[in-house]
Scaffold this motif. Sequence first.
Motif, PDB file in Angstrom:
ATOM      1  N   UNK A  29      19.083  54.474  17.357  1.00 48.31           N
ATOM      2  CA  UNK A  29      20.241  53.847  17.995  1.00 48.31           C
ATOM      3  C   UNK A  29      19.798  52.820  19.037  1.00 48.31           C
ATOM      4  N   UNK A  30      18.742  53.137  19.769  1.00 51.09           N
ATOM      5  CA  UNK A  30      18.247  52.216  20.790  1.00 51.09           C
ATOM      6  C   UNK A  30      17.746  50.913  20.210  1.00 51.09           C
ATOM      7  N   UNK A  31      17.118  50.984  19.022  1.00 53.86           N
ATOM      8  CA  UNK A  31      16.618  49.768  18.382  1.00 53.86           C
ATOM      9  C   UNK A  31      17.754  48.958  17.763  1.00 53.86           C
ATOM     10  N   UNK A  32      18.699  49.644  17.148  1.00 57.48           N
ATOM     11  CA  UNK A  32      19.786  48.963  16.447  1.00 57.48           C
ATOM     12  C   UNK A  32      20.735  48.267  17.422  1.00 57.48           C
ATOM     13  N   UNK A  33      21.071  48.921  18.511  1.00 57.08           N
ATOM     14  CA  UNK A  33      22.069  48.367  19.437  1.00 57.08           C
ATOM     15  C   UNK A  33      21.428  47.595  20.592  1.00 57.08           C
ATOM     16  N   UNK A  34      20.640  48.274  21.377  1.00 55.00           N
ATOM     17  CA  UNK A  34      20.040  47.692  22.574  1.00 55.00           C
ATOM     18  C   UNK A  34      18.828  46.831  22.262  1.00 55.00           C
ATOM     19  N   UNK A  35      18.244  46.995  21.087  1.00 56.31           N
ATOM     20  CA  UNK A  35      16.981  46.339  20.721  1.00 56.31           C
ATOM     21  C   UNK A  35      15.912  46.703  21.744  1.00 56.31           C
ATOM     22  N   UNK A  36      15.791  47.998  22.001  1.00 52.68           N
ATOM     23  CA  UNK A  36      14.968  48.512  23.101  1.00 52.68           C
ATOM     24  C   UNK A  36      13.476  48.420  22.786  1.00 52.68           C
ATOM     25  N   UNK A  37      12.766  47.635  23.580  1.00 51.33           N
ATOM     26  CA  UNK A  37      11.335  47.445  23.374  1.00 51.33           C
ATOM     27  C   UNK A  37      10.525  48.695  23.699  1.00 51.33           C
TER      28      UNK A  37
END
Length: 444
Positions: free
Chosen positions: A117-125
């Motif tokens: 979810x963090x990668x899909x929405x926030x694009x969390x590095x």
Amino acid sequence: MGRANHVRFSGRIAATFLFSVLLVIGGAAQASANSKYAGLVMDAKTGKVLYESNADAARYPASLTKMMTLYLVFDALSSGRISTGTRIPVSRNAAAEPPTNLALKPGQSITVEQVIYGLVTRSANDAATAIAEYLGGSEAKFASMMTAKARQLGMSRTTFKNAHGLPNSEQKSTARDMARLGIALREHHARYYKYFSTRSFTYNKRRYGNHNNLLGRVEGVDGIKTGYTRASGFNLVSSVNANGRSIVAVVMGGRTSRSRDAQMAKLIKTYMDGASTGRDRMLIAKAPGGASSAFAAMIPGSRVPLPTDRPEVETLTAYAPEQPVRAAASVMPVSAPRPQEPVRQVASAIDPMPTASTGGAAVGGWLIQVASMPSEDEALLFLAEIEKKAPTVLASVVPITETFEKGGVTYHRARFVGFDSKSDAWGACATLKKKSVSCYAVQQ
């Protein structure tokens, strides 16, 4: 209609036509004036390219990189190596990644599903680096796995150097390659693809909206990913399904997020109606393995040193290539709890490849084999662990996997290639056997 009215009416038609032509010419001129721009629209049912502009030109993918990171995460989920509840430890390196991020702290952990979810929405590095270190042993090794997978998927012009897409001059791709990856995600991981349509995600009491502004605004858009760095410009890959038609579209190098979104919406509106309404079919075959050829394509004629700065991992059972593999134990950091499901039992893997001792070997250099595994990911992770056990004797050779079939089942040889002589290969095996690692030498 009188002659004067007819002339005026004809004049309006001509003016309207001229205005339309000028709009097209102006749009084309604007696109050509933007040296970063690249675009492609592909029919996801037939593979036919409906539109392309600079589709094979090298571009920086930025956070489109996370599409491949997620592809490998979905691979690991599908193979049973991890579950959505598996907890991923956060290293200092991961926690130090700049925004956008989830503000993860060193020493904490995050579930695989939260990473997704963090990668899909926030694009969390920070989440991208954490999962890369967990699955690959280090982010650099995970990036090598990403590039190898890209080759297997036919992404011939893509090289990955990190899992998040932050600036790296060697990390490049193309609009065509990104379209292939978008289709591969839909075809190979339909079970997990639904994550890309997530509109928002709440973590640590903070809500993060999806950066993909077209979700819910353009009919049929169900993902996939945005990206931006100063060097790349504004990127977007979109998957669209509507009225029995399906496309994947790519825009790279937009000057602003608004102009990128507008260009994407225009491409969808222009080319969606021309897409096929036929039956769905597999456009990109799943690679059964073949990492050896993938690595060979990635590092032709050279020996690339691989990273040794991996987190501590559990000791693995030594797998004898000539004997049945007893269990497919995943390589996991010591600090991470193991998944709560039992270790999968796997079928016996007797490798039919003739060895140097049995004859039949081809003339050439030497390699050593340390295992035959039921999946490519497990073979790669096992190779990473063996490298750590004997970094000196393996410093100048390259880890690869190679597939073979036995009884209709595909297995994966875990090998190190590049030994100059029989004595070097036998010496490496002798060292590994002292460390309880089964090993034998093969002449190429």
